[in-house]
Write a protein that holds these residues in place. Sequence first.
Motif, PDB file in Angstrom:
ATOM      1  N   GLY A 267      -1.383  43.865  20.860  1.00  0.00           N
ATOM      2  CA  GLY A 267      -0.669  42.584  20.681  1.00  0.00           C
ATOM      3  C   GLY A 267      -0.449  41.973  21.969  1.00  0.00           C
ATOM      4  N   TYR A 268       0.273  42.858  22.749  1.00  0.00           N
ATOM      5  CA  TYR A 268       0.739  42.502  24.030  1.00  0.00           C
ATOM      6  C   TYR A 268      -0.418  41.964  25.119  1.00  0.00           C
ATOM      7  N   GLU A 269      -1.618  42.936  24.654  1.00  0.00           N
ATOM      8  CA  GLU A 269      -2.801  42.566  25.667  1.00  0.00           C
ATOM      9  C   GLU A 269      -3.176  40.908  25.413  1.00  0.00           C
TER      10      GLU A 269
ATOM     11  N   LEU B  66       4.984  31.734  27.664  1.00  0.00           N
ATOM     12  CA  LEU B  66       4.448  32.655  26.755  1.00  0.00           C
ATOM     13  C   LEU B  66       5.375  34.047  26.350  1.00  0.00           C
ATOM     14  N   TRP B  67       6.197  34.406  27.048  1.00  0.00           N
ATOM     15  CA  TRP B  67       7.201  35.215  26.698  1.00  0.00           C
ATOM     16  C   TRP B  67       8.480  35.232  26.233  1.00  0.00           C
TER      17      TRP B  67
ATOM     18  N   GLN C 200       9.294  35.802  22.617  1.00  0.00           N
ATOM     19  CA  GLN C 200       9.628  37.078  22.287  1.00  0.00           C
ATOM     20  C   GLN C 200      11.276  37.350  22.151  1.00  0.00           C
ATOM     21  N   THR C 201      11.715  36.404  23.068  1.00  0.00           N
ATOM     22  CA  THR C 201      13.429  36.866  23.303  1.00  0.00           C
ATOM     23  C   THR C 201      13.856  35.939  22.539  1.00  0.00           C
ATOM     24  N   LEU C 202      13.401  34.772  21.999  1.00  0.00           N
ATOM     25  CA  LEU C 202      14.221  33.621  21.389  1.00  0.00           C
ATOM     26  C   LEU C 202      14.200  33.606  19.880  1.00  0.00           C
TER      27      LEU C 202
END
Lengths: 298, 297, 259
Positions: free
Chosen positions: A7-9, A235-236, A239-241
């Motif tokens: 998924g992270y790839e 893009l990242w 993930q944190t929001l």
Amino acid sequence: MMDWLSGYEVLFQLTLSLTLLALSLQIPLRMGVVSFASVGYFAIGGYTTAILVVHSGWSTWPAVVAGTVIAGVIAYLLGLGIAHLNGLYLAMATVSFSMILSVVAVNGGSLTGGPIGLFGVMGDATTWHFFIIVILVIIAISFTERGRLSRRFDAIREDPQLASAMGINVVRYRRLSFLISGAIGGLAGSMSVLMKTTISPESIGFGLIVLALTVIIVGGQGSWVGAVVGSVFFLWMPQTLDFVGTWEAVLYGLIVAVAAIYLPGGVVAVYKNWRYRRYVAHRNATLPEAVGASQGGE
Amino acid sequence: MNLQDVVNAMTLGSIYLLFALGMALVWGTMGILNFAHGSIFMFSAFMGFIVTGFVPLPLPAVVLIAVVTGALLTLAIQYFAYQPILKRVKSVAAAELQIVVAGIGIAAVPVAIAEKVTLSNNFGFQNSTFEAEVFEFAGIRITNIMILILVAGLGLGIGTALWIARSRRGLGLRAVGVDPETAALMGVDRKRMALATMAFSGALAGLSGALLTYYLTAINPHSGDGLLLKAFAVIILGGLGSVVGVILGAFILAFAETAVFAYTSGTWVSAISFGLIFILLLVRPQGILGKKEVRRT
Amino acid sequence: MSAQTTASVAGSSYDYEPTLECRDVSVYYGGIKAVDGITLGLRPGEVSGILGPNGSGKSTLLGAVTRMVKLTRGQVLFQGKNYSSVGPGKVIGLGISRTFQTVRLLPDRSVYDNIILSTDVVCRGERDQVEDFVRSAIARTGLEGYEGLRPSELSYGVQRRVEIARAIAAQPKLLLLDEPTAGMNKNERAEIGALLRSLQAEGLTQLLVEHDVAMMVDTCDYLYAMNFGSLIAEGAPEDVVREPAVQEAYLGKHGRHHA
């Protein structure tokens, strides 16, 4: 566990694509050429590679080279045609260039796969290959951010007449900026299509222009660091929001708007200015007699 | 292309005219290319949608809501975004890009809000008390909303052209567009002109948004984006600095699109505006009636 | 040496090797004759001045000499070589440096970076010496201590000096200055004048365009006066300013002050 990693790839691949695209956008921007044609170059690179692999059975790396080179050449020709236009008009010409390409892709019949696009673009390129390519491009670009080359870029952007008086061949640099921007954009498209194995007109439309632009706005248009920071941010961040939920898009819009209005030069410029302020404060503290002279500043 | 196509094209052209006129006025006189114009257009109609969700309103009320929303939004953007940028940057030329970029950034917000509320679906004025009436004569179908659009478009277009050419205020506006410094010296109140122009531009965006929504019965949160680029094509075609040019450009584009739609598949239609922009900028950047300098100094 | 009013001479000969020569240089814009038949030859190692009221064509002449402006007629020669058809980007490579009427410094760059900019293209082969050139330029213009600052921190006078430092860092053979003291007070003006004299003492040929008469008289070794695109007088500065044609150009027929 492998699902989590893979998924992270995908996210990582997207980051690499977006970074390259942003770099393609940055090169002309740093020379004062407001060109949004990078999305068009991305489309050219991506579709060229896809068509060669799917329809003509080309192997991976020649197809990538073809995508890169063809995008670069078309970019250079584009530059020849429109480089004389001033700011806004040049920008709009490049927007329409990119949009025309997306319409051509939709109407390209079986060659481009029409509105659905092309599938099954398989090759030997891995994420690591992509990563190394992006690192190489960044290294090459970092040379233009130091010393003489960086000063030349600044002069060409801020004051072309002055640049000319300093002996810089402004026209040649502008043309080169199209060529390099085209090659990088084409490379981004080629690698991207090999990672995703598909390409469609939707993925190369106005939305991509806006996305690449927002990366530049937030990260900054002056340095490759900005391209990376901006891409990672966009893009990242989701993930944190998570807590923001469905208002995420609104928050994004607000962040971009605020950055565009109050932070010209993006996050990187904020950092650079902070360091400069510290230098000036330190200097004024250690050279008190110079403070009087600089007091008369504008 | 038959008579019905002509009527449809005229209607479409009137919408383009209303929308592009606002953009052209602001761009031509203030040097600001407002990339949020499309988003404002859409959001003004969206406001009409929201309000009619609570209370069924007649068409004039809905239009009024849209017009006021458009004007207020544009003024807010001018005050909170464009003015700070202009204050910070010395020359309008350097500010140009930042303003465009700010506009693109700001445009994302109303679109995102509308998408969230409508879940990316179309929205319209279903609850409005307006009822479409169809008239048929000479083999053509024309609805009352189409007539309204035609009247509004041509009326405001020609009215604005005359006002700019004849009235004192209009001359002042032209002066600001040509040479702000001299205009200021001549006593033209730039700030007030700027605000009035922005408000009018926003009002036009709102008006065209409401009318188009009535015409198509629904639009979606992204309807403004495409319209923005078409407006650019209209202005470039007609020539920046000329209201008559905008009128001409709007109808030429509408007719070209209608013709292409009639004779080929719909997927080439958007290429027209893009193609027009590109070719014009390549060979005749000043358009048909344009005056402004387009070459890089 | 008495002042002479000049008549247009084609292919003139001088009893010195002129660093810069203009032969019947003319620049016409449509119906306007911005520069009309200027012929002059700059004396090497001296500060020559071009005096004239606003609109006399001085800046256009500078533009012609730096090739930013096309010549309608005539030629410009540098050290005996005709460079009339060369582009503006090649001029600094010949050895001609200039400052501009408005301060043109890169706003986000330090003073040091702004100065070194002029050496980037021209001193390609001497990278190891470039730092010396820049340090020397900084020393000669009195800018020690300002190297790391950005232009916005500097007073107008200091910014002007940075421009001059930039111009001389490339080790030019001819320095052109376009109204370097515009907007300055008397003291600042005198400082710049002293700086130019010190550069002259090192042997640098300069061409100074100004319309402040006192400064020109103090700073220049030789003076040309222009009005309406033509030379109306030339010679020793004190003599030129006493010429009736020059006084009329400045003060108007009835003593009204132009400049």
